[in-house]
Enzyme design. Structure first.
Site, mmCIF file in Angstrom:
data_model
loop_
_atom_site.group_PDB
_atom_site.id
_atom_site.type_symbol
_atom_site.label_atom_id
_atom_site.label_comp_id
_atom_site.label_asym_id
_atom_site.label_seq_id
_atom_site.Cartn_x
_atom_site.Cartn_y
_atom_site.Cartn_z
ATOM 1 N N GLN B 131 0.765 -1.305 -0.071
ATOM 2 C CA GLN B 131 0.137 0.117 0.029
ATOM 3 C C GLN B 131 0.880 1.248 0.230
ATOM 4 O O GLN B 131 1.610 1.514 0.874
ATOM 5 C CB GLN B 131 -0.861 0.118 1.309
ATOM 6 C CG GLN B 131 -1.816 1.282 1.463
ATOM 7 C CD GLN B 131 -2.287 1.529 2.944
ATOM 8 O OE1 GLN B 131 -1.534 0.910 3.944
ATOM 9 N NE2 GLN B 131 -2.708 2.534 3.246
ATOM 10 N N GLY B 132 0.694 1.928 -1.158
ATOM 11 C CA GLY B 132 1.573 3.196 -1.258
ATOM 12 C C GLY B 132 0.560 4.468 -1.063
ATOM 13 O O GLY B 132 0.312 5.028 -1.930
ATOM 14 N N SER B 134 0.973 6.788 2.295
ATOM 15 C CA SER B 134 1.994 7.600 3.011
ATOM 16 C C SER B 134 3.154 8.156 2.292
ATOM 17 O O SER B 134 3.749 7.535 1.386
ATOM 18 C CB SER B 134 2.508 7.242 4.447
ATOM 19 O OG SER B 134 1.475 6.611 4.992
ATOM 20 N N SER B 166 4.824 -0.746 3.784
ATOM 21 C CA SER B 166 5.274 -2.052 4.188
ATOM 22 C C SER B 166 5.509 -3.286 3.157
ATOM 23 O O SER B 166 4.333 -3.220 2.208
ATOM 24 C CB SER B 166 4.365 -2.631 5.432
ATOM 25 O OG SER B 166 3.946 -1.601 6.356
ATOM 26 N N GLU B 249 -13.811 -4.911 5.318
ATOM 27 C CA GLU B 249 -12.744 -5.800 5.641
ATOM 28 C C GLU B 249 -12.204 -5.449 7.005
ATOM 29 O O GLU B 249 -11.738 -6.321 7.722
ATOM 30 C CB GLU B 249 -11.731 -5.659 4.749
ATOM 31 C CG GLU B 249 -11.930 -6.128 3.339
ATOM 32 C CD GLU B 249 -12.293 -7.540 2.931
ATOM 33 O OE1 GLU B 249 -11.875 -8.390 3.652
ATOM 34 O OE2 GLU B 249 -13.499 -7.718 2.515
ATOM 35 N N SER B 380 -3.571 6.791 13.354
ATOM 36 C CA SER B 380 -3.022 7.008 14.659
ATOM 37 C C SER B 380 -4.207 7.167 15.550
ATOM 38 O O SER B 380 -5.253 7.339 15.355
ATOM 39 C CB SER B 380 -2.203 8.321 14.917
ATOM 40 O OG SER B 380 -2.975 9.320 14.817
ATOM 41 N N GLU B 382 -4.700 9.464 17.728
ATOM 42 C CA GLU B 382 -5.411 10.603 17.491
ATOM 43 C C GLU B 382 -6.309 10.771 16.346
ATOM 44 O O GLU B 382 -7.509 11.410 16.533
ATOM 45 C CB GLU B 382 -4.350 11.606 17.400
ATOM 46 C CG GLU B 382 -3.537 11.769 18.968
ATOM 47 C CD GLU B 382 -2.739 10.587 18.959
ATOM 48 O OE1 GLU B 382 -2.158 9.948 18.187
ATOM 49 O OE2 GLU B 382 -2.026 10.366 20.248
HETATM 50 C C1 LIG Z 1 4.641 -0.192 11.229
HETATM 51 C C2 LIG Z 1 3.969 0.783 10.155
HETATM 52 C C3 LIG Z 1 3.551 0.486 9.143
HETATM 53 C C4 LIG Z 1 3.061 1.144 7.986
HETATM 54 N N1 LIG Z 1 2.712 0.705 7.106
HETATM 55 C C5 LIG Z 1 2.510 1.577 5.701
HETATM 56 C C6 LIG Z 1 2.109 1.070 4.628
HETATM 57 O O1 LIG Z 1 2.136 -0.168 4.283
HETATM 58 N N2 LIG Z 1 1.424 1.958 3.725
HETATM 59 C C7 LIG Z 1 1.352 3.434 3.922
HETATM 60 O O2 LIG Z 1 0.702 3.939 3.212
HETATM 61 N N3 LIG Z 1 1.710 3.780 5.025
HETATM 62 C C8 LIG Z 1 2.050 2.779 6.137
HETATM 63 N N4 LIG Z 1 2.337 3.556 7.415
HETATM 64 C C9 LIG Z 1 2.377 4.816 7.598
HETATM 65 C C10 LIG Z 1 1.373 5.252 8.736
HETATM 66 O O3 LIG Z 1 0.014 5.122 7.749
HETATM 67 C C11 LIG Z 1 1.519 6.744 8.963
HETATM 68 O O4 LIG Z 1 2.757 6.490 9.754
HETATM 69 C C12 LIG Z 1 0.553 7.367 9.920
HETATM 70 O O5 LIG Z 1 -0.522 7.657 8.985
HETATM 71 C C13 LIG Z 1 0.831 8.577 10.694
HETATM 72 O O6 LIG Z 1 1.774 9.418 9.654
HETATM 73 P P1 LIG Z 1 3.144 10.056 10.246
HETATM 74 O O7 LIG Z 1 3.777 9.097 10.510
HETATM 75 O O8 LIG Z 1 3.467 11.093 9.125
HETATM 76 O O9 LIG Z 1 2.866 10.987 11.415
HETATM 77 P P2 LIG Z 1 2.033 12.293 11.347
HETATM 78 O O10 LIG Z 1 0.942 12.397 10.848
HETATM 79 O O11 LIG Z 1 3.090 13.223 11.357
HETATM 80 O O12 LIG Z 1 1.676 12.179 13.098
HETATM 81 C C14 LIG Z 1 2.502 12.598 14.015
HETATM 82 C C15 LIG Z 1 1.884 12.780 15.186
HETATM 83 O O13 LIG Z 1 0.967 13.921 15.525
HETATM 84 C C16 LIG Z 1 -0.516 13.435 15.437
HETATM 85 N N5 LIG Z 1 -1.371 13.873 14.450
HETATM 86 C C17 LIG Z 1 -1.490 14.250 13.435
HETATM 87 N N6 LIG Z 1 -2.554 15.072 13.045
HETATM 88 C C18 LIG Z 1 -3.193 14.970 13.940
HETATM 89 C C19 LIG Z 1 -4.424 15.866 14.160
HETATM 90 N N7 LIG Z 1 -5.025 16.325 13.197
HETATM 91 N N8 LIG Z 1 -4.769 15.628 15.435
HETATM 92 C C20 LIG Z 1 -4.092 15.352 16.448
HETATM 93 N N9 LIG Z 1 -3.092 14.764 16.122
HETATM 94 C C21 LIG Z 1 -2.300 14.700 14.911
HETATM 95 C C22 LIG Z 1 -0.270 11.985 14.950
HETATM 96 O O14 LIG Z 1 -1.286 11.218 15.950
HETATM 97 C C23 LIG Z 1 1.092 11.564 15.826
HETATM 98 O O15 LIG Z 1 1.016 11.274 16.985
HETATM 99 C C24 LIG Z 1 3.206 2.524 8.157
HETATM 100 C C25 LIG Z 1 3.371 3.008 9.528
HETATM 101 C C26 LIG Z 1 3.883 2.089 10.552
HETATM 102 C C27 LIG Z 1 4.392 2.667 11.868
#
Ligand SMILES: Cc1cc2nc3c(=O)[nH]c(=O)nc-3n(C[C@H](O)[C@H](O)[C@H](O)COP(=O)(O)OP(=O)(O)OC[C@H]3O[C@@H](n4cnc5c(N)ncnc54)[C@H](O)[C@@H]3O)c2cc1C
Lengths: 380, 406
Positions: B131-132, B134, B166, B249, B380, B382
């Protein structure tokens, strides 16, 4: 597999909500909080008309023979409305204990009259030295050849002041193991030697009493079930009561959650509704998570009492009692925070919910007791 | 209400359960956290097991036969995924995105050609998907995706970077969220492509995680050509497709997750029985007993909440934003469970795999670290609470965010 409420169950729930909205307003609850009797005959007779007391009483004793889950539909609503009066004590503490422990003639005598609303009753379990474990029974009942003589003090007896019968749990053999030597006695609170007094407790929408027994004779006919064997059936009945009090708690928690959410939409500070602030929004969201997930556990626990094998049913009851009553407490506290000063004044109903939540949490085995009980039931 | 399987469903469950016992790979030990040391071995084992499942009629049971499914109901599918998660989750784990995201999206929103082309090869284990979504600047704020796909004749030219993708290093295809209209911002202008990850110009770089493993990757795309017939839905519908197809799902996923965590609780109990601290089994410590029982209750809650939603869905209900509850009900308890597992081990709690003193071969230490990702991945905590607050409870958006939306 069919994990949905039936149409009939949904109807019971809707009907109960409608009825209580009309007959059990917040003003009425407030009035009953201050009132010593704690309910009105008018409310009682209307409940009887709806057949609520008859729901879980077997058909051969004049009841409707419904499942616990059906009654849960009503109890969520009575909890939501904080319905005062001896309904819970009569149909759960009283009737369920008689159903689990009583012999045929005792059931014949009591159950039809409970089902038709003629009599009210309760259970005298806790003593001044009781802990979280409801099995610590020290009050003595001495055999005198014809029957037994009761002496001692029971406390936290719900609605004893308006009861027609009390089931008193007393020790007939020395020791501190509830499995051994505990007997259940059916007594009339108006008998000589019994003194009933109201106890001041936080949650005065449900009245709790102290009951003093001074040389009260009880005939062997009024031993509920078998002498010395009272604890087993009492536990089976209590499991159902634990699920019932979980339902009441979730009904109350639902009300509190809605109160918080509604207020968060209309209260403006710093130019926007406080619900727009995440500190408040996330608190409300967590309340929703807690209430909905508790309800999922509750429905299973209720179903389990009528369908699962005994150990699984017992674990489910303890899990529900722990999780649902803690949810009620957490949600009530959270709501007060969301309401700010408005939540701290007597006129706002939320404090009645907090008080009921605390009462439910410590009653019938507190969360620590039930967590430990789950491990014991798992043979750990 | 009845939580029990019908006799037919129970017979199906028993049949599948004994099928699994007979069809696990040579030497597979279900009690071990890891049976495969390299991602190549794991991938080969996944594909081989998936092929066997498919040939025996145990794949995608709730999908129609013409796309490689079995034309049965979600109940049979749940029985299969629950049994797998109880007996050999390691063989299925890398397929979670394939079956949880790629399959429902292609099935619900794909063209007939896309369904014919991709679904059967997923079912029989030929293809693994990733899944691409992020990107470095589009995490929680996924609508901020900036990877561009510009249409040129019969294909799109894709440029940009994905992150935390992932299994991209093991995958054959990728569901890709891109921007097809550079003039628009946020949700509008996003589109959904099916990318052959072996296409020229795609560069997949595994990233080392805090667990020491490389589950996820960075994916760089430099003038990658994607045929126009690989667009799912219409241009500009990417956002809608990304969020709406996954609800069903997820309902299944929560039920499966509960089975996995029931197993975790069993392992936790036996760890507490077997491990002695200062000469006494941990299970005798009253404080840990309280925590253990609380974890037991929380997993019951996960299970029966999952079943309640599942029950509504199989009766024709449409799952909505309240599905966010399920995510919170496993990710947050899992952090507490693995944390307390380590605390039960006392000073040995920091010893990892490879030492003779490592408890359960370091599984809890791995679990503790991996659990930190649980409250971030797939939305997340949040974000889940925002969804519940705004979309379920109807609380207003924060003024600053509301302004951005305009
Ligand atoms: C183990 C793992 C596997 C993953 N696999 C995939 C994958 O296969 N494909 C893919 O596309 N992505 C994948 N991801 C990415 C994942 O979806 C993102 O990490 C996630 O959406 C959070 O984005 P970020 O890491 O940029 O954090 P950010 O969005 O920058 O968030 C940082 C912090 O800010 C908080 N925050 C952000 N916005 C808000 C808001 N509006 N209100 C309150 N708090 C907020 C978040 O909750 C978090 O605590 C994976 C992540 C992990 C950890």
């Amino acid at each position: 597999m069919d994990i949905t409420l039936s149409k009939a169950q949904q109807d019971i729930s809707k009907e109960a909500r409608r009825f209580l909205k009309k007959e059990c307003s917040p003003d009425f609850v407030q009035e009953m909080f201050e009132d010593d009797k704690g309910y009105t005959d008018d409310l009682w007779s209307k409940i009887v008309e709806l057949d609520w007391p008859a729901m879980c009483i077997p058909e051969q004793y004049g009841g409707m023979g419904l499942d616990l889950l059906d009654l849960i539909m009503v109890l969520e609503e009575t909890g939501r409305a904080l319905m005062p009066g001896p309904f819970f004590s009569t149909i759960l503490l009283g009737a369920e204990t008689i159903i689990a422990a009583g012999n045929d003639s005792q059931k014949e005598t009591y159950l039809p009259k409970i089902a038709n609303g003629e009599i009210k009753g309760t259970l005298a379990l806790y003593e001044p030295d009781s802990g979280a474990d409801p099995g610590y029974i020290q009050m003595e009942a001495k055999s005198d050849g014809n029957g037994f003589i009761l002496n001692g003090t029971k406390i936290l007896v719900p609605d004893a002041h308006v009861s027609d019968f009390i089931i008193c749990v007393a020790r007939t053999q020395p020791g501190d193991d509830a499995e051994q030597g505990v007997t259940l006695f059916l007594v009339d609170p108006k008998s000589d030697g019994i003194t009933v007094s109201l106890l001041p407790t936080m949650d005065a929408t449900r009245k709790y009493c102290g009951v003093e027994f001074k040389n009260v004779p009880v005939s062997t006919d009024n031993v509920l079930g078998e002498p010395n064997q009272g604890w087993g059936p009492l536990c089976r009945a209590m499991q159902r009561v634990q699920v019932a009090i979980s339902a009441e708690s979730i009904g109350g928690a639902q009300w509190a959650m809605e109160a918080a959410t509604d207020y968060a939409k209309i209260r403006i500070q710093f130019g926007q509704p406080i619900g727009a602030y995440q500190a408040i929004k996330h608190r409300c969201a967590q309340m929703f998570v807690d209430v909905e997930s508790s309800r999922s556990l509750l429905y299973y626990a209720a179903w389990a009492q009528d369908n699962e094998e005994p150990t699984a049913a017992a674990i489910a009851a303890s899990a529900a009692k722990t999780y649902c009553t803690e949810t009620f407490n957490n949600v009530s506290c959270g709501t007060i925070q969301v309401l700010g000063g408005t939540g701290f004044v007597w006129e706002n109903e939320i404090h009645y919910y907090l008080k009921r939540a605390k009462a439910n949490e410590v009653a019938l085995g507190d969360p620590d007791y039930h967590r430990e009980r789950i491990l014991k039931l798992l043979s750990l | 209400m009845d939580y029990r399987y019908t006799p037919e469903q129970e017979a199906f469950r028993q049949g599948f359960s004994s099928w699994v016992d007979k069809n696990l790979p040579e030497g597979f030990d279900p009690t071990k956290r890891r049976n495969f040391n390299t991602s190549e071995d794991l991938l080969a084992a996944y594909k081989a097991f998936q092929k066997r499942l498919y040939e025996a009629g145990y794949t995608a049971l709730h999908y129609p036969k013409e796309y490689g499914g079995q034309g049965k109901t979600m109940v049979e599918e749940a029985i299969v995924t629950q049994t797998i998660s109880e007996k050999c989750m390691e063989l299925r784990q890398i397929g979670v995105i394939t079956f949880g995201m790629a399959v429902p999206t292609i099935y619900t929103c794909g063209t007939e050609e896309q369904k014919q082309e991709y679904l059967p090869k997923i079912m029989d284990g030929t293809h693994l998907w990733c899944q691409g979504f992020s990107e470095p600047e589009a995490g929680s704020d996924i609508a901020n995706v900036s990877t561009m796909a510009i249409k040129e004749g019969d294909h799109y030219v894709v440029n940009g970077q994905k992150v935390w993708t992932s299994m991209a290093h093991m995958a054959d295809y990728c569901i890709l969220l891109v921007r097809t209209d550079p003039e628009t911002t946020k949700h509008r202008g996003l589109s959904y492509l099916l990318l052959d990850i072996k296409s020229p110009g795609v560069d997949v770089r595994p990233m080392k995680q805090m667990t020491g493993e490389s589950e996820f990757t960075e994916v760089f795309m430099d003038n990658v050509k994607v045929p126009v017939e690989n667009l799912v839905g219409k241009e500009g519908e990417g956002w809608m497709i990304a969020i709406t197809t996954l609800m069903f799902e997820r309902v299944l996923g929560d039920v499966t997750m509960a089975t996995a965590y029931e197993k975790t609780i069993k392992n936790l109990i036996s760890m507490a029985q077997n491990v002695k601290r200062s000469g006494r089994p941990v299970i005798e410590n009253p404080l840990f007993r309280q925590k253990l029982a609380q974890h037991y209750i929380e997993i019951m809650v996960l299970k029966y909440h999952g079943l309640r939603n599942f029950g509504k869905t199989i009766k024709g209900g449409v799952p909505g934003p309240e599905g966010s509850i399920g995510k919170l009900l496993w990710s947050e308890p899992n952090q507490r469970i693995t944390n307390n597992a380590i605390m039960m081990q006392g000073p040995l709690g920091q010893i990892t795999e490879g030492s003779p003193w490592a408890i359960d071969e370091g599984a809890w230490q791995y679990g503790f670290l991996r659990s930190k990702g649980n409250t971030i991945e797939a939305g997340s905590s949040e974000i889940q609470r925002n969804i519940i607050g705004e979309r379920v409870l109807g609380l207003p958006k924060d003024a600053s965010r509301a302004a951005i939306k305009k």
